[in-house]
Structures are given as structure tokens and as C-alpha cells.
Scaffold this motif. Sequence first.
Motif, PDB file in Angstrom:
ATOM      1  N   SER A 137      -0.472  -9.359   5.833  1.00  0.00           N
ATOM      2  CA  SER A 137       0.141  -8.753   4.643  1.00  0.00           C
ATOM      3  C   SER A 137       1.361  -9.547   4.193  1.00  0.00           C
ATOM      4  CB  SER A 137       0.545  -7.306   4.929  1.00  0.00           C
ATOM      5  OG  SER A 137      -0.600  -6.522   5.149  1.00  0.00           O
TER       6      SER A 137
ATOM      7  N   ASP B 155      -1.752  -3.096   0.642  1.00  0.00           N
ATOM      8  CA  ASP B 155      -1.195  -4.373   1.089  1.00  0.00           C
ATOM      9  C   ASP B 155      -2.042  -5.520   0.562  1.00  0.00           C
ATOM     10  OD1 ASP B 155       0.448  -2.749   2.583  1.00  0.00           O
ATOM     11  OD2 ASP B 155      -0.287  -3.418   4.527  1.00  0.00           O
TER      12      ASP B 155
ATOM     13  N   GLU C 288       3.251  -5.574  -0.960  1.00  0.00           N
ATOM     14  CA  GLU C 288       2.835  -4.186  -0.765  1.00  0.00           C
ATOM     15  C   GLU C 288       3.289  -3.332  -1.943  1.00  0.00           C
ATOM     16  OE1 GLU C 288       3.299  -0.887   2.856  1.00  0.00           O
ATOM     17  OE2 GLU C 288       4.431  -2.752   2.933  1.00  0.00           O
TER      18      GLU C 288
ATOM     19  N   VAL D  63       6.965  -8.864   1.775  1.00  0.00           N
ATOM     20  CA  VAL D  63       7.267  -7.899   2.832  1.00  0.00           C
ATOM     21  C   VAL D  63       8.185  -8.474   3.906  1.00  0.00           C
ATOM     22  CG1 VAL D  63       5.165  -6.549   2.471  1.00  0.00           C
ATOM     23  CG2 VAL D  63       5.152  -8.399   4.154  1.00  0.00           C
TER      24      VAL D  63
ATOM     25  N   ASP E 207      -0.810   3.564   0.111  1.00  0.00           N
ATOM     26  CA  ASP E 207      -0.264   2.283   0.553  1.00  0.00           C
ATOM     27  C   ASP E 207      -1.316   1.208   0.328  1.00  0.00           C
ATOM     28  OD1 ASP E 207       1.130   0.235   1.850  1.00  0.00           O
ATOM     29  OD2 ASP E 207       0.732   1.002   3.862  1.00  0.00           O
TER      30      ASP E 207
END
Length: 159
Positions: free
Chosen positions: A112, A133, A115, A99, A131
Motif C-alpha cells: 500500500s 488502499d 489510501e 501512507v 477503507d
Amino acid sequence: MFTKSAYSEDVTANYNMLSKQLDALLTGETNAIANFSNASALLNQFFDQINWVGFYLMEDGELVLGPFQGLPACVRIPLSRGVCGAAATKQETVIVPDVHAYPGHIACDAASQSEIVVPITKDGKLVGVLDIDSPIKDRFSEQDAEGLEQFIEVLVKHI
């Protein structure tokens, strides 16, 4: 309900079992929020090495936080921002191995590292996104994308 010990090494079989479990769990319930809530709880139970799983739902042209499992999260996401916005706009699953290398990533949880975001459409209309993560890089695969898309197909029948 089954526990993680019921899963096999076969990822496809695991996702098939997960989707069947979701269908059984949601059958007979018509409240969308209750169904999104149970879906996020089921995914949280299913996955290891994740730190957030939930839904952002379309409202007035933007994604708004829906049922989830994890730390408090960003409440509103414009379609022009982040991984969730990209998946919603493209209406296709987006996997981000790192990310921190993704332009415009929205960091709701500093832990995170990777993802996956799956769009949710019903009758050709964007409903929202799923979503998930992970605190490790490169956590999600194409097999995860396919399995989660199957999971969303089941969920859509119940919302």
C-alpha cells in the motif's frame, strides 16, 4: 451488472452509475453483512490500481475488520490509530497520498502506498469506515471522495 468497459471518462457519471448499481444490487436484502460484502466486491470490480477494499465496523469502541477484498488485514483498529481511526474520529473522509508520510499509519499490506477512508454513519451514529488502499502514490482524488461518500449514502439505506 456492467463491466469496466461500460464506464465513461466522466468520473462523476461513473460514480453515479456505481451508486445506482449498488442500490439495485442491495434492494430487498436486509442482512447487513451480505450488503457490506457485495459492496466491497462491487468496489473491487469498479476500481483499478487498488490492492485492498473493505469495511471496518464499530464494535465495543473500536473498528473491527468486516467484509473486504484483498490480502488478510489487521483485525482491530483503535480509534486513536491510523487513517481509519482518524476518519472515524473526525467523521470525515481522509485521503492520504503517501501512507509512509502519514503519522501513525498502520501497515497491513506493505504494498500500500496511498489510501482513502470514508466514515459510515447512520442516524448520527458511527457504523464504521470504508477503507481503500492502492499500491501507487496519490491514487485518490477529491472526486473519489465525493463519489465514495455518495456510494456510502446508498449503502447506509440498506444496512
